[in-house]
Design a protein around this motif. Structure first.
Motif, short mmCIF file in Angstrom:
data_model
loop_
_atom_site.label_atom_id
_atom_site.label_comp_id
_atom_site.label_asym_id
_atom_site.label_seq_id
_atom_site.Cartn_x
_atom_site.Cartn_y
_atom_site.Cartn_z
N ILE A 1 -2.33 -8.75 6.83
CA ILE A 1 -1.99 -7.34 6.76
C ILE A 1 -0.52 -6.79 7.78
O ILE A 1 -0.77 -6.91 8.65
CB ILE A 1 -3.22 -6.16 6.38
CG1 ILE A 1 -4.11 -6.31 5.28
CG2 ILE A 1 -2.35 -5.17 6.73
CD1 ILE A 1 -4.83 -5.62 5.77
N THR A 2 0.40 -6.25 7.40
CA THR A 2 1.79 -5.84 7.85
C THR A 2 1.41 -4.29 8.12
O THR A 2 1.68 -3.62 7.76
CB THR A 2 3.09 -6.07 7.28
OG1 THR A 2 2.86 -7.39 7.22
CG2 THR A 2 3.91 -5.69 8.73
N THR A 3 1.41 -4.05 8.95
CA THR A 3 0.57 -2.18 9.49
C THR A 3 2.26 -1.77 8.74
O THR A 3 1.59 -0.17 8.46
CB THR A 3 -0.15 -2.35 10.56
OG1 THR A 3 1.02 -2.11 12.03
CG2 THR A 3 -1.20 -2.69 10.61
N THR A 4 2.99 -1.55 9.89
CA THR A 4 4.49 -0.69 9.89
C THR A 4 4.24 -0.48 8.60
O THR A 4 5.34 0.23 7.65
CB THR A 4 5.20 -1.47 10.41
OG1 THR A 4 5.90 -2.56 10.08
CG2 THR A 4 5.17 -1.51 11.90
N THR A 5 4.58 -2.04 7.33
CA THR A 5 5.25 -1.16 6.06
C THR A 5 3.59 -1.17 5.20
O THR A 5 4.52 -0.77 4.16
CB THR A 5 6.00 -2.49 5.68
OG1 THR A 5 4.79 -3.79 5.80
CG2 THR A 5 6.80 -3.11 5.88
N GLY A 6 2.51 -1.48 5.95
CA GLY A 6 1.57 -1.43 4.44
C GLY A 6 1.63 -2.29 3.56
O GLY A 6 1.56 -2.55 2.97
N THR A 7 2.39 -3.89 3.89
CA THR A 7 1.92 -4.85 3.18
C THR A 7 0.48 -5.89 3.47
O THR A 7 0.73 -5.87 4.74
CB THR A 7 3.41 -5.47 3.40
OG1 THR A 7 4.57 -4.62 3.44
CG2 THR A 7 3.20 -6.64 2.68
N VAL A 8 -0.05 -5.85 2.48
CA VAL A 8 -0.60 -6.83 2.08
C VAL A 8 -0.21 -8.17 1.62
O VAL A 8 -0.10 -8.25 0.29
CB VAL A 8 -2.21 -6.23 1.14
CG1 VAL A 8 -3.75 -7.14 1.89
CG2 VAL A 8 -2.50 -4.94 2.21
N ASN A 9 -0.83 -10.15 2.33
CA ASN A 9 -0.63 -10.74 1.73
C ASN A 9 -2.12 -11.40 1.26
O ASN A 9 -2.49 -11.30 2.29
CB ASN A 9 0.44 -11.95 2.25
CG ASN A 9 0.67 -12.85 2.30
OD1 ASN A 9 -0.47 -13.52 2.57
ND2 ASN A 9 2.22 -12.77 1.03
N ILE A 10 -2.38 -11.76 0.04
CA ILE A 10 -3.32 -11.96 -0.25
C ILE A 10 -4.09 -13.18 -0.55
O ILE A 10 -3.09 -13.74 -1.81
CB ILE A 10 -4.32 -11.31 -0.42
CG1 ILE A 10 -5.93 -11.46 -0.84
CG2 ILE A 10 -3.83 -11.02 -2.34
CD1 ILE A 10 -6.69 -10.34 -1.33
N SER A 11 -4.40 -14.51 -0.34
CA SER A 11 -4.13 -15.76 -1.04
C SER A 11 -5.97 -15.21 -1.41
O SER A 11 -6.77 -15.65 -0.62
CB SER A 11 -4.26 -16.71 0.31
OG SER A 11 -3.38 -16.48 0.45
N LEU B 1 0.76 -1.38 0.05
CA LEU B 1 0.00 0.15 -0.16
C LEU B 1 1.02 1.27 0.08
O LEU B 1 2.27 1.35 0.50
CB LEU B 1 -0.79 0.08 1.23
CG LEU B 1 -2.01 -0.54 0.93
CD1 LEU B 1 -2.85 -1.44 2.21
CD2 LEU B 1 -2.21 -1.07 0.12
N SER B 2 0.30 2.37 -0.03
CA SER B 2 1.46 3.61 -0.45
C SER B 2 1.50 4.17 0.48
O SER B 2 2.43 4.91 0.60
CB SER B 2 0.35 5.05 -0.94
OG SER B 2 -0.02 4.38 -2.25
N SER B 3 0.75 3.96 2.18
CA SER B 3 1.65 4.01 3.17
C SER B 3 1.39 2.80 4.48
O SER B 3 0.23 2.36 4.37
CB SER B 3 1.11 5.35 3.27
OG SER B 3 -0.39 5.31 3.53
#
Length: 83
Positions: free
Chosen positions: A35-45, A8-10
């Motif tokens: 979702i990793t909040t600190t990096t805005g990374t989303v892992n989706i299956s 994500l952008s932020s």
């Protein structure tokens, strides 16, 4: 079944992360969201016979979440890193 990582952008606070997870879990075919909040990374299956990565991106963007493009996506790569 397909698993993808989106950035994500932020970064997100816990409330926004829960909002994003709710949006993603509402998409038919999505089976797992992390979702990793600190990096805005989303892992989706998701089941790619039911939905697509583009549908996932669109749902996030419509809900107000900016999604960064992956390196080299849509031909946007200088080629110097070898990725």
């Amino acid at each position: 079944m397909k698993t993808e990582n989106l950035t994500l952008s932020s970064a997100l606070d816990e409330t926004r992360a829960m909002d994003a997870a709710r949006v993603l879990n509402a998409i038919a075919g999505v089976s797992k969201v992390a979702i990793t909040t600190t990096t805005g990374t989303v892992n989706i299956s998701f089941d790619d016979d039911v939905t697509s990565l583009q549908e996932v991106r669109t749902a996030l963007q419509r809900a107000g979440f900016g999604v960064k493009r992956a390196h080299g996506e849509e031909g946007m790569c200088c080629g110097s890193c070898g990725s």
